[in-house]
Design a protein around this motif. Sequence first.
Motif, PDB file in Angstrom:
ATOM      1  N   CYS A 185      41.259 -13.725  33.291  1.00  0.00           N
ATOM      2  CA  CYS A 185      40.693 -14.765  32.437  1.00  0.00           C
ATOM      3  C   CYS A 185      41.313 -14.818  31.050  1.00  0.00           C
ATOM      4  CB  CYS A 185      39.170 -14.599  32.302  1.00  0.00           C
ATOM      5  SG  CYS A 185      38.305 -14.827  33.852  1.00  0.00           S
ATOM      6  N   LYS A 186      42.636 -14.660  30.980  1.00  0.00           N
ATOM      7  CA  LYS A 186      43.271 -14.681  29.658  1.00  0.00           C
ATOM      8  C   LYS A 186      43.228 -16.085  29.074  1.00  0.00           C
ATOM      9  CE  LYS A 186      46.635 -11.337  30.702  1.00  0.00           C
ATOM     10  NZ  LYS A 186      47.788 -11.501  31.481  1.00  0.00           N
ATOM     11  N   VAL A 187      43.319 -17.096  29.930  1.00  0.00           N
ATOM     12  CA  VAL A 187      43.381 -18.461  29.419  1.00  0.00           C
ATOM     13  C   VAL A 187      41.974 -19.030  29.232  1.00  0.00           C
ATOM     14  CG1 VAL A 187      44.197 -20.770  29.939  1.00  0.00           C
ATOM     15  CG2 VAL A 187      45.602 -18.807  30.500  1.00  0.00           C
ATOM     16  N   VAL A 188      41.120 -18.872  30.247  1.00  0.00           N
ATOM     17  CA  VAL A 188      39.752 -19.389  30.145  1.00  0.00           C
ATOM     18  C   VAL A 188      38.789 -18.295  30.589  1.00  0.00           C
ATOM     19  CG1 VAL A 188      38.103 -21.108  30.930  1.00  0.00           C
ATOM     20  CG2 VAL A 188      40.515 -21.696  30.796  1.00  0.00           C
ATOM     21  N   GLN A 189      37.778 -18.006  29.713  1.00  0.00           N
ATOM     22  CA  GLN A 189      36.738 -17.065  30.139  1.00  0.00           C
ATOM     23  C   GLN A 189      35.620 -17.862  30.772  1.00  0.00           C
ATOM     24  OE1 GLN A 189      34.978 -14.445  27.410  1.00  0.00           O
ATOM     25  NE2 GLN A 189      36.212 -12.763  28.186  1.00  0.00           N
ATOM     26  N   TRP A 190      35.467 -17.698  32.093  1.00  0.00           N
ATOM     27  CA  TRP A 190      34.532 -18.564  32.784  1.00  0.00           C
ATOM     28  C   TRP A 190      33.088 -18.270  32.461  1.00  0.00           C
ATOM     29  CZ3 TRP A 190      36.804 -22.648  34.406  1.00  0.00           C
ATOM     30  CH2 TRP A 190      38.145 -22.577  34.821  1.00  0.00           C
ATOM     31  N   ASN A 191      32.722 -16.988  32.277  1.00  0.00           N
ATOM     32  CA  ASN A 191      31.320 -16.629  32.070  1.00  0.00           C
ATOM     33  C   ASN A 191      31.180 -15.811  30.785  1.00  0.00           C
ATOM     34  OD1 ASN A 191      28.575 -16.349  32.637  1.00  0.00           O
ATOM     35  ND2 ASN A 191      28.871 -14.555  33.927  1.00  0.00           N
ATOM     36  N   PRO A 192      31.276 -16.472  29.608  1.00  0.00           N
ATOM     37  CA  PRO A 192      31.283 -15.715  28.349  1.00  0.00           C
ATOM     38  C   PRO A 192      29.980 -14.966  28.091  1.00  0.00           C
ATOM     39  CG  PRO A 192      31.135 -18.072  27.917  1.00  0.00           C
ATOM     40  CD  PRO A 192      31.398 -17.921  29.367  1.00  0.00           C
ATOM     41  N   LEU A 193      28.862 -15.427  28.669  1.00  0.00           N
ATOM     42  CA  LEU A 193      27.593 -14.733  28.457  1.00  0.00           C
ATOM     43  C   LEU A 193      27.423 -13.525  29.356  1.00  0.00           C
ATOM     44  CD1 LEU A 193      25.279 -17.851  28.200  1.00  0.00           C
ATOM     45  CD2 LEU A 193      25.803 -16.270  26.381  1.00  0.00           C
ATOM     46  N   GLY A 194      28.402 -13.266  30.198  1.00  0.00           N
ATOM     47  CA  GLY A 194      28.265 -12.170  31.144  1.00  0.00           C
ATOM     48  C   GLY A 194      28.308 -10.823  30.455  1.00  0.00           C
ATOM     49  N   ASN A 195      27.347  -9.920  30.744  1.00  0.00           N
ATOM     50  CA  ASN A 195      27.365  -8.609  30.111  1.00  0.00           C
ATOM     51  C   ASN A 195      27.737  -7.496  31.083  1.00  0.00           C
ATOM     52  OD1 ASN A 195      24.992  -8.304  31.599  1.00  0.00           O
ATOM     53  ND2 ASN A 195      23.699  -8.817  29.872  1.00  0.00           N
ATOM     54  N   GLY A 196      27.995  -7.826  32.328  1.00  0.00           N
ATOM     55  CA  GLY A 196      28.500  -6.831  33.270  1.00  0.00           C
ATOM     56  C   GLY A 196      27.522  -5.739  33.634  1.00  0.00           C
ATOM     57  N   LEU A 197      26.233  -5.914  33.345  1.00  0.00           N
ATOM     58  CA  LEU A 197      25.252  -4.860  33.651  1.00  0.00           C
ATOM     59  C   LEU A 197      25.176  -4.572  35.133  1.00  0.00           C
ATOM     60  CD1 LEU A 197      22.062  -5.383  31.491  1.00  0.00           C
ATOM     61  CD2 LEU A 197      23.542  -3.414  31.573  1.00  0.00           C
ATOM     62  N   ALA A 198      25.366  -5.601  35.961  1.00  0.00           N
ATOM     63  CA  ALA A 198      25.208  -5.413  37.404  1.00  0.00           C
ATOM     64  C   ALA A 198      26.276  -4.509  37.975  1.00  0.00           C
ATOM     65  CB  ALA A 198      25.241  -6.766  38.107  1.00  0.00           C
ATOM     66  N   TYR A 199      27.341  -4.250  37.254  1.00  0.00           N
ATOM     67  CA  TYR A 199      28.428  -3.421  37.766  1.00  0.00           C
ATOM     68  C   TYR A 199      28.461  -2.059  37.107  1.00  0.00           C
ATOM     69  CZ  TYR A 199      29.711  -7.859  39.748  1.00  0.00           C
ATOM     70  OH  TYR A 199      29.674  -9.040  40.446  1.00  0.00           O
ATOM     71  N   LEU A 248      27.253 -20.161  49.741  1.00  0.00           N
ATOM     72  CA  LEU A 248      25.844 -20.100  50.111  1.00  0.00           C
ATOM     73  C   LEU A 248      25.057 -19.079  49.310  1.00  0.00           C
ATOM     74  CD1 LEU A 248      25.580 -19.965  53.998  1.00  0.00           C
ATOM     75  CD2 LEU A 248      24.754 -21.743  52.496  1.00  0.00           C
ATOM     76  N   ASP A 249      25.743 -18.121  48.677  1.00  0.00           N
ATOM     77  CA  ASP A 249      24.973 -16.975  48.203  1.00  0.00           C
ATOM     78  C   ASP A 249      25.082 -16.783  46.699  1.00  0.00           C
ATOM     79  OD1 ASP A 249      27.024 -14.054  48.303  1.00  0.00           O
ATOM     80  OD2 ASP A 249      27.654 -16.157  48.223  1.00  0.00           O
ATOM     81  N   SER A 250      24.161 -15.952  46.202  1.00  0.00           N
ATOM     82  CA  SER A 250      24.165 -15.601  44.793  1.00  0.00           C
ATOM     83  C   SER A 250      23.664 -14.164  44.710  1.00  0.00           C
ATOM     84  CB  SER A 250      23.251 -16.558  44.029  1.00  0.00           C
ATOM     85  OG  SER A 250      23.254 -16.239  42.669  1.00  0.00           O
ATOM     86  N   ARG A 251      23.383 -13.682  43.518  1.00  0.00           N
ATOM     87  CA  ARG A 251      22.855 -12.327  43.361  1.00  0.00           C
ATOM     88  C   ARG A 251      22.136 -12.259  42.040  1.00  0.00           C
ATOM     89  NH1 ARG A 251      26.800  -7.649  41.843  1.00  0.00           N
ATOM     90  NH2 ARG A 251      24.747  -6.742  41.590  1.00  0.00           N
ATOM     91  N   SER A 252      21.567 -11.087  41.749  1.00  0.00           N
ATOM     92  CA  SER A 252      21.055 -10.852  40.407  1.00  0.00           C
ATOM     93  C   SER A 252      21.184  -9.357  40.177  1.00  0.00           C
ATOM     94  CB  SER A 252      19.596 -11.290  40.282  1.00  0.00           C
ATOM     95  OG  SER A 252      18.763 -10.364  40.938  1.00  0.00           O
ATOM     96  N   PHE A 253      20.626  -8.857  39.091  1.00  0.00           N
ATOM     97  CA  PHE A 253      20.694  -7.421  38.837  1.00  0.00           C
ATOM     98  C   PHE A 253      19.866  -6.649  39.845  1.00  0.00           C
ATOM     99  CE2 PHE A 253      21.588  -3.879  36.138  1.00  0.00           C
ATOM    100  CZ  PHE A 253      20.495  -3.039  36.261  1.00  0.00           C
ATOM    101  N   PHE A 254      18.778  -7.267  40.336  1.00  0.00           N
ATOM    102  CA  PHE A 254      17.828  -6.547  41.182  1.00  0.00           C
ATOM    103  C   PHE A 254      18.055  -6.879  42.642  1.00  0.00           C
ATOM    104  CE2 PHE A 254      15.577  -5.034  37.611  1.00  0.00           C
ATOM    105  CZ  PHE A 254      15.681  -6.025  36.661  1.00  0.00           C
ATOM    106  N   TRP A 255      17.746  -5.928  43.512  1.00  0.00           N
ATOM    107  CA  TRP A 255      18.015  -6.105  44.930  1.00  0.00           C
ATOM    108  C   TRP A 255      17.166  -7.211  45.533  1.00  0.00           C
ATOM    109  CZ3 TRP A 255      14.767  -5.175  49.219  1.00  0.00           C
ATOM    110  CH2 TRP A 255      15.439  -5.269  50.453  1.00  0.00           C
ATOM    111  N   ASN A 256      17.793  -8.032  46.338  1.00  0.00           N
ATOM    112  CA  ASN A 256      17.148  -9.082  47.109  1.00  0.00           C
ATOM    113  C   ASN A 256      16.457 -10.151  46.278  1.00  0.00           C
ATOM    114  OD1 ASN A 256      17.056  -9.958  49.715  1.00  0.00           O
ATOM    115  ND2 ASN A 256      14.998  -9.208  50.082  1.00  0.00           N
TER     116      ASN A 256
END
Lengths: 612, 221
Positions: free
Chosen positions: A62-76, A185-193
């Motif tokens: 993402c050097k040219v465009v940061q797609w998700n600037p609000l992302g804090n990476g907590l899920a990883y 079709l899918d998405s996720r969040s920090f919490f399971w399921n």
Amino acid sequence: MVLLEGKLFTRPLMEKLKGRTKRIAGLAVSVAKPSPPEGFSPSGQCPNDGFGVYSSSEFAHCKVVQWNPLGNGLAYEDFSFPIFLLEDENETNVIKQCYRDHNLGRNGSAPAFPLCAMQLFSHMHAVTSTVTCMRRSSIQSTFSINPEIVCDPLSDYNVWSMLKPINTSGTLEPDDKVVVAATRLDSRSFFWNVAPGAESAVASFVTQLAAAEALQKIPSVATLPHNVMFVFFQGETFDYIGSSRMVYDMEKGKFPVKLENIHSFVELGQVALRTSQDLWMHTDPMSQKNDSIKNQVEQLLTTLETVGAGVPAVVLQRPRQSQPLPPSSLQRFLRAQNISGVVLTDHSAAFQNRYYQSIYDTAENINVSYPPHLSPEEDLDFVTDTAQALADVATVLARALYRLAGGIASVDSIRADPKTVNRLLFGFLVKANNSWFQSLIRQDLKPYLGGGPLQHYIAVSSPTNTTYVVQYALANLTGTVIDLTQEQCQDPSKVPNENKDLYEYSWVQGPLNSNGTSRLPHCVRSTARLVRALSPAFELRQWSSTEYSTWTESRWKDIRARIFLVASKELEFITLMVGFGILIFSLIATYCINAKANVLFLTPREPGAVSY
Amino acid sequence: MTAAVFFGCAFIAFGPALALYIFTIATEPLRIIFLIAGAFFWLVSLLISSLVWFMAETITGHRGGRVQEYVLVFGVLVSVIIQEAFRFAYYKLLKRANEGLKAINPDDAAPSLRLLAYVSGLGFGIMSGVFSFVNTLSDSLGPGTVGIHGDSPQFFLNSGCVLPLQTLVSPHYGVNLALAYAVLVLMGVWAFFVAGGSGRTLKLCLLCQDKDFLLFSQRSR
């Protein structure tokens, strides 16, 4: 144990809590109502980085465009304590009441025992990484009679259908060209399921379902030069599981359509939060360095713009030159072969979605709300503005696909139905157990509809609720009702005109009859099918692959929580000592009394033993 | 952790009974049999009284409130009556069995009626205790303790010492506790006197003058 308000669940705080691992035993987070206004996204700032097509080019990371600037990476991040989500207000209040009653000291002193305590059970059997847990599981399954599997790969099924039926037992001729319409079709969040995924997934696939319905209604569909394939990829959130598997199958010839059959590729990204009616068309700059591809892409874009002119509510825009593609399934196809493709989104650079892949990406996020005085059945017919907007996008998509497939007639009659869009949005985002969804599915799938909205996490046991409901919705919207009995429908090989290779037959529940007592089931014939979506890394047993997704989910025994009071250690010790004391005292006393029993207890003399 | 509480309370509740068992019952097999038979008779009496209570409940139709209370009181009274009836029945049975034992084994000294009374009473008491207390004991194994709804934290300690659990229900548990302890002491004293002891024998025993006493009683023959 920490009970955290939702609005404090941010990266700086979590870093602080993580730094003191010895003292934090667990965390319970309550949902913030309303959603945090500054946005919250536990995903990374560059989603699916390293698995797209830009791994080693000037567009990487993402050097040219940061797609998700609000992302804090907590899920990883790796946390060594369990983190639970409390969705129910009442549960949070019980915990807070227990704390106020017992854990607050009076007049500033330390609180006295007994104190309120909480226990979170969430033991995970897998450790370290996919490589370690898959290796352990494979050793177990090879050598043990009762294997103890510790993790499972994330897998499910992709849903796909063709506008004109094809023979799925073989592959297409190289001259048969197919226009592919794709979405996720899918998405996720920090919490399971928990994965409401309204803007990140639901809005897109609902739009595509409406477009499929609109296209199927055209009478001259059978005469189109090219075929159209609608595909809904599962697992795109986790490094493109579904699309990488489909590309792999296409390369190996295991899928009826091959890569050389693809004429063009139109993908729907996130489309629900359009500002000022703009719909952006993203294309890949790297593949366009090839002139023939560049011309095809140019044709594709002009077709879209021409068709878009007929829908005043949608204004098609091109982003500035040499901007990479956003994270999309098209990137996996471009890794394998240069094809002309476009991704339609509501954002030109960074996402409009401030809650990308988080628990707050709900119906509220895309302004789907119904007046409170309506019953759920009335909600099914109340068309919201969002539904109308998505129907307009679906109309543009359907018309564009018609033109791309070589249709020459006028497209003005092709319109997506806002009522369908609304019913789909209501079912997926608000209440899945409604009368329309009930009439679509097979009888044994009724429990899949659950209570409230559906959660769109891929999970490990397949197919999931979302996959089934999308397949049956697609079958209902694009298929035909045919007159077969239940036995014939379940095994159409005996019926003369029906062909199991061309079509899929399902016996669905049908609507309630006029009395409302029983259902009128019928047989639906459609081309909507499921195809396996398991990352090729697990087929090839390359668990440390950087080419394909290697996401797995650990197994666990049970997940629960409880609160209770704990007594002081002194009281317990006293109890134990008193117990020992009484035991020893009673042993001694009994021994003494027993020894002196004939002295202490005078037996009455038996008559006859008289003392003289 | 609260294995400490579990063991502490178990020893408090069952320590004396265990001591009595080890020193007086475990040596003779016949006494063990009478003990277990006594415990079984108590269980049967409890079963019958619970059936009576269940029938009363069904007849009154599960109405809540005062009716339920009256049915409960009725059930408790019936249970006491049935328990005493079973004690009497067991005594009658033992008397018959005694004659049978004498016939089979004329050489071995038959156990005296007093001993049988003691053994059967111990059996009844142990079973009654186990039944009342084992539920609380098993709860005490978990990491928590009582009090989340306002009860006392010394619950386990006290309920161990005083097997009846009315402390849970009554709000004036302090008064109740003292009363229960007093009853315990009184019962112990009464049992001592019933078994044949007296103030005199106790004093003699404690002052270790028993040898003279025995010689004295023998000389008077």
